[in-house]
Scaffold this motif. Structure first.
Motif, PDB file in Angstrom:
ATOM      1  N   ILE A 192       0.843  -1.196   0.000  1.00 21.99           N
ATOM      2  CA  ILE A 192       0.000   0.000   0.000  1.00 21.99           C
ATOM      3  C   ILE A 192       0.874   1.240   0.000  1.00 21.99           C
ATOM      4  CG2 ILE A 192      -1.612   1.344   1.409  1.00 21.99           C
ATOM      5  CD1 ILE A 192      -2.936  -1.330   2.154  1.00 21.99           C
ATOM      6  N   VAL A 193       1.946   1.214   0.783  1.00 18.97           N
ATOM      7  CA  VAL A 193       2.885   2.335   0.835  1.00 18.97           C
ATOM      8  C   VAL A 193       4.235   1.811   0.339  1.00 18.97           C
ATOM      9  CG1 VAL A 193       3.875   4.150   2.264  1.00 18.97           C
ATOM     10  CG2 VAL A 193       1.647   3.210   2.846  1.00 18.97           C
ATOM     11  N   PHE A 214       6.788   3.262  -0.796  1.00 17.99           N
ATOM     12  CA  PHE A 214       7.900   4.201  -0.671  1.00 17.99           C
ATOM     13  C   PHE A 214       8.309   4.221   0.794  1.00 17.99           C
ATOM     14  CE2 PHE A 214       4.224   5.935  -2.996  1.00 17.99           C
ATOM     15  CZ  PHE A 214       4.530   5.395  -4.228  1.00 17.99           C
ATOM     16  N   PHE A 215       9.451   3.681   1.109  1.00 13.12           N
ATOM     17  CA  PHE A 215       9.861   3.460   2.496  1.00 13.12           C
ATOM     18  C   PHE A 215       9.936   4.751   3.300  1.00 13.12           C
ATOM     19  CE2 PHE A 215      13.003   2.638   5.853  1.00 13.12           C
ATOM     20  CZ  PHE A 215      12.355   1.586   6.487  1.00 13.12           C
ATOM     21  N   ASP A 216      10.466   5.824   2.707  1.00 11.23           N
ATOM     22  CA  ASP A 216      10.581   7.077   3.452  1.00 11.23           C
ATOM     23  C   ASP A 216       9.205   7.627   3.821  1.00 11.23           C
ATOM     24  OD1 ASP A 216      10.103   7.564   0.751  1.00 11.23           O
ATOM     25  OD2 ASP A 216      11.071   9.531   0.803  1.00 11.23           O
ATOM     26  N   GLN A 217       8.227   7.470   2.944  1.00  5.28           N
ATOM     27  CA  GLN A 217       6.885   7.951   3.263  1.00  5.28           C
ATOM     28  C   GLN A 217       6.204   7.044   4.283  1.00  5.28           C
ATOM     29  OE1 GLN A 217       5.014   8.394  -0.548  1.00  5.28           O
ATOM     30  NE2 GLN A 217       5.906  10.414  -0.876  1.00  5.28           N
ATOM     31  N   LEU A 218       6.513   5.758   4.241  1.00  3.79           N
ATOM     32  CA  LEU A 218       5.956   4.849   5.242  1.00  3.79           C
ATOM     33  C   LEU A 218       6.488   5.192   6.631  1.00  3.79           C
ATOM     34  CD1 LEU A 218       4.328   2.337   6.066  1.00  3.79           C
ATOM     35  CD2 LEU A 218       6.345   0.977   5.537  1.00  3.79           C
ATOM     36  N   THR A 219       7.793   5.424   6.736  1.00  2.00           N
ATOM     37  CA  THR A 219       8.346   5.780   8.043  1.00  2.00           C
ATOM     38  C   THR A 219       7.837   7.139   8.505  1.00  2.00           C
ATOM     39  OG1 THR A 219      10.347   6.632   6.982  1.00  2.00           O
ATOM     40  CG2 THR A 219      10.420   4.370   7.803  1.00  2.00           C
ATOM     41  N   SER A 220       7.624   8.061   7.582  1.00  2.00           N
ATOM     42  CA  SER A 220       7.049   9.355   7.954  1.00  2.00           C
ATOM     43  C   SER A 220       5.625   9.182   8.468  1.00  2.00           C
ATOM     44  CB  SER A 220       7.043  10.309   6.758  1.00  2.00           C
ATOM     45  OG  SER A 220       8.338  10.631   6.370  1.00  2.00           O
ATOM     46  N   LEU A 221       4.856   8.328   7.821  1.00  2.00           N
ATOM     47  CA  LEU A 221       3.483   8.085   8.266  1.00  2.00           C
ATOM     48  C   LEU A 221       3.460   7.445   9.651  1.00  2.00           C
ATOM     49  CD1 LEU A 221       0.446   8.043   7.627  1.00  2.00           C
ATOM     50  CD2 LEU A 221       0.798   5.794   6.597  1.00  2.00           C
ATOM     51  N   ILE A 222       4.301   6.438   9.854  1.00  2.00           N
ATOM     52  CA  ILE A 222       4.358   5.783  11.167  1.00  2.00           C
ATOM     53  C   ILE A 222       4.806   6.777  12.230  1.00  2.00           C
ATOM     54  CG2 ILE A 222       5.560   4.015  12.513  1.00  2.00           C
ATOM     55  CD1 ILE A 222       5.586   2.310   9.935  1.00  2.00           C
ATOM     56  N   GLY A 223       5.828   7.559  11.913  1.00  2.00           N
ATOM     57  CA  GLY A 223       6.299   8.569  12.869  1.00  2.00           C
ATOM     58  C   GLY A 223       5.248   9.616  13.154  1.00  2.00           C
ATOM     59  N   GLY A 224       4.549  10.066  12.124  1.00  2.00           N
ATOM     60  CA  GLY A 224       3.513  11.073  12.315  1.00  2.00           C
ATOM     61  C   GLY A 224       2.357  10.570  13.148  1.00  2.00           C
ATOM     62  N   ILE A 253       1.607  10.488   0.198  1.00  2.02           N
ATOM     63  CA  ILE A 253       1.601   9.133  -0.349  1.00  2.02           C
ATOM     64  C   ILE A 253       0.679   9.062  -1.563  1.00  2.02           C
ATOM     65  CG2 ILE A 253       0.836   6.759   0.120  1.00  2.02           C
ATOM     66  CD1 ILE A 253       1.869   7.242   3.020  1.00  2.02           C
ATOM     67  N   ILE A 254      -0.500   9.647  -1.460  1.00  2.00           N
ATOM     68  CA  ILE A 254      -1.442   9.630  -2.582  1.00  2.00           C
ATOM     69  C   ILE A 254      -0.882  10.415  -3.765  1.00  2.00           C
ATOM     70  CG2 ILE A 254      -3.735  10.397  -3.336  1.00  2.00           C
ATOM     71  CD1 ILE A 254      -4.703   9.656  -0.477  1.00  2.00           C
ATOM     72  N   GLU A 255      -0.241  11.555  -3.499  1.00  2.00           N
ATOM     73  CA  GLU A 255       0.372  12.324  -4.574  1.00  2.00           C
ATOM     74  C   GLU A 255       1.539  11.564  -5.199  1.00  2.00           C
ATOM     75  OE1 GLU A 255       1.379  16.024  -2.749  1.00  2.00           O
ATOM     76  OE2 GLU A 255      -0.679  16.783  -2.830  1.00  2.00           O
ATOM     77  N   GLY A 256       2.236  10.769  -4.417  1.00  2.00           N
ATOM     78  CA  GLY A 256       3.346   9.971  -4.917  1.00  2.00           C
ATOM     79  C   GLY A 256       2.914   8.865  -5.862  1.00  2.00           C
ATOM     80  N   TRP A 257       1.636   8.481  -5.778  1.00  2.00           N
ATOM     81  CA  TRP A 257       1.134   7.444  -6.670  1.00  2.00           C
ATOM     82  C   TRP A 257       1.250   7.865  -8.125  1.00  2.00           C
ATOM     83  CZ3 TRP A 257      -4.007   6.069  -3.735  1.00  2.00           C
ATOM     84  CH2 TRP A 257      -3.690   5.399  -2.561  1.00  2.00           C
ATOM     85  N   SER A 258       1.037   9.140  -8.401  1.00  2.00           N
ATOM     86  CA  SER A 258       1.123   9.580  -9.796  1.00  2.00           C
ATOM     87  C   SER A 258       2.567   9.566 -10.293  1.00  2.00           C
ATOM     88  CB  SER A 258       0.524  10.980  -9.952  1.00  2.00           C
ATOM     89  OG  SER A 258       1.272  11.918  -9.196  1.00  2.00           O
ATOM     90  N   THR A 259       3.523   9.720  -9.383  1.00  2.00           N
ATOM     91  CA  THR A 259       4.932   9.711  -9.760  1.00  2.00           C
ATOM     92  C   THR A 259       5.500   8.298  -9.798  1.00  2.00           C
ATOM     93  OG1 THR A 259       5.191  11.856  -8.684  1.00  2.00           O
ATOM     94  CG2 THR A 259       7.204  10.630  -9.175  1.00  2.00           C
ATOM     95  N   TYR A 260       5.228   7.531  -8.744  1.00  2.00           N
ATOM     96  CA  TYR A 260       5.852   6.215  -8.590  1.00  2.00           C
ATOM     97  C   TYR A 260       4.945   5.056  -8.952  1.00  2.00           C
ATOM     98  CZ  TYR A 260       9.028   9.077  -5.850  1.00  2.00           C
ATOM     99  OH  TYR A 260       9.884  10.049  -5.449  1.00  2.00           O
ATOM    100  N   GLY A 261       3.659   5.306  -9.074  1.00  2.00           N
ATOM    101  CA  GLY A 261       2.708   4.240  -9.363  1.00  2.00           C
ATOM    102  C   GLY A 261       1.831   3.950  -8.161  1.00  2.00           C
ATOM    103  N   ALA A 262       0.666   3.403  -8.433  1.00  2.00           N
ATOM    104  CA  ALA A 262      -0.307   3.121  -7.379  1.00  2.00           C
ATOM    105  C   ALA A 262       0.115   1.895  -6.569  1.00  2.00           C
ATOM    106  CB  ALA A 262      -1.669   2.894  -8.012  1.00  2.00           C
TER     107      ALA A 262
END
Length: 181
Positions: free
Chosen positions: A74-75, A77-87, A143-152
């Motif tokens: 679902i996520v 992108f590791f950096d965004q996953l760690t940011s989400l968990i941290g947030g 993360i949702i915006e990253g889907w357009s760059t990196y894929g869903a």
């Protein structure tokens, strides 16, 4: 690390060793986490070696594997996953829980809480929930915006890791971040 290797037997050997390393790490940590889950869900059958205990253990470990797979896809992108968990966790663990524990300690010891302490703690708890909400919202949005760059989620992410991908010929070009020598 693997960006520095050309496709070939060295790349495959390094990939196999990394896979082995990650598998062993997951088995060790996954068993500990599965044990915690099993203790919480069925504390009386944790050490049961009968059929029901084994089936419960299989269910707990399978659930950990499935949830891990879902989260990692679902996520992607590791950096965004760690940011989400941290947030989601840092404001709660570092701001809200210490105040809740302090209040609980006051009640357990019979010490009165002064009005200014209630006010300060109330403001800090509200601020903690505000930070938790805003950081979680912003990370989910990124993360949702990253889907357009990196894929869903659950889609193929061609990151130059296979020699059949469109981007593979450019993988070994010198970019300043890898050493192709």
């Amino acid at each position: 690390f693997l960006d520095n290797l050309d496709f070939g037997w060295m790349y495959r050997a390094a990939s196999a060793l990394l896979f082995f390393h990650m598998t062993v790490g997951f088995l060790i940590l996954g068993n500990v986490f599965s044990r915690i889950v099993h203790i919480k869900l069925s504390p009386y059958r944790v050490n049961d070696l009968g059929l029901r205990g084994k089936l419960e253990w299989l269910g707990c470990t399978s659930a950990v594997i499935v949830v891990s797979y879902l989260i990692s896809n679902i996520v992607p992108f590791f950096d965004q996953l760690t940011s989400l968990i941290g947030g989601m966790l840092i404001p709660f663990v570092c701001m809200i829980l210490p105040i809740v524990f302090q209040i609980k300690t006051h009640f357990m010891t019979g010490r009165r809480i002064k009005a200014w302490e209630w006010a300060l703690w109330g403001v800090l708890i509200c601020f903690g929930f505000l930070v938790l909400g805003v950081s979680t919202y912003m990370n989910v949005k990124a993360i949702i915006e990253g889907w357009s760059t990196y894929g869903a989620p659950f889609s193929c992410h061609c990151d130059g890791i296979w020699d059949t991908c469109e981007c593979s010929p450019a993988r070994m070009e010198f970019t300043g971040y890898n050493c192709t020598v």
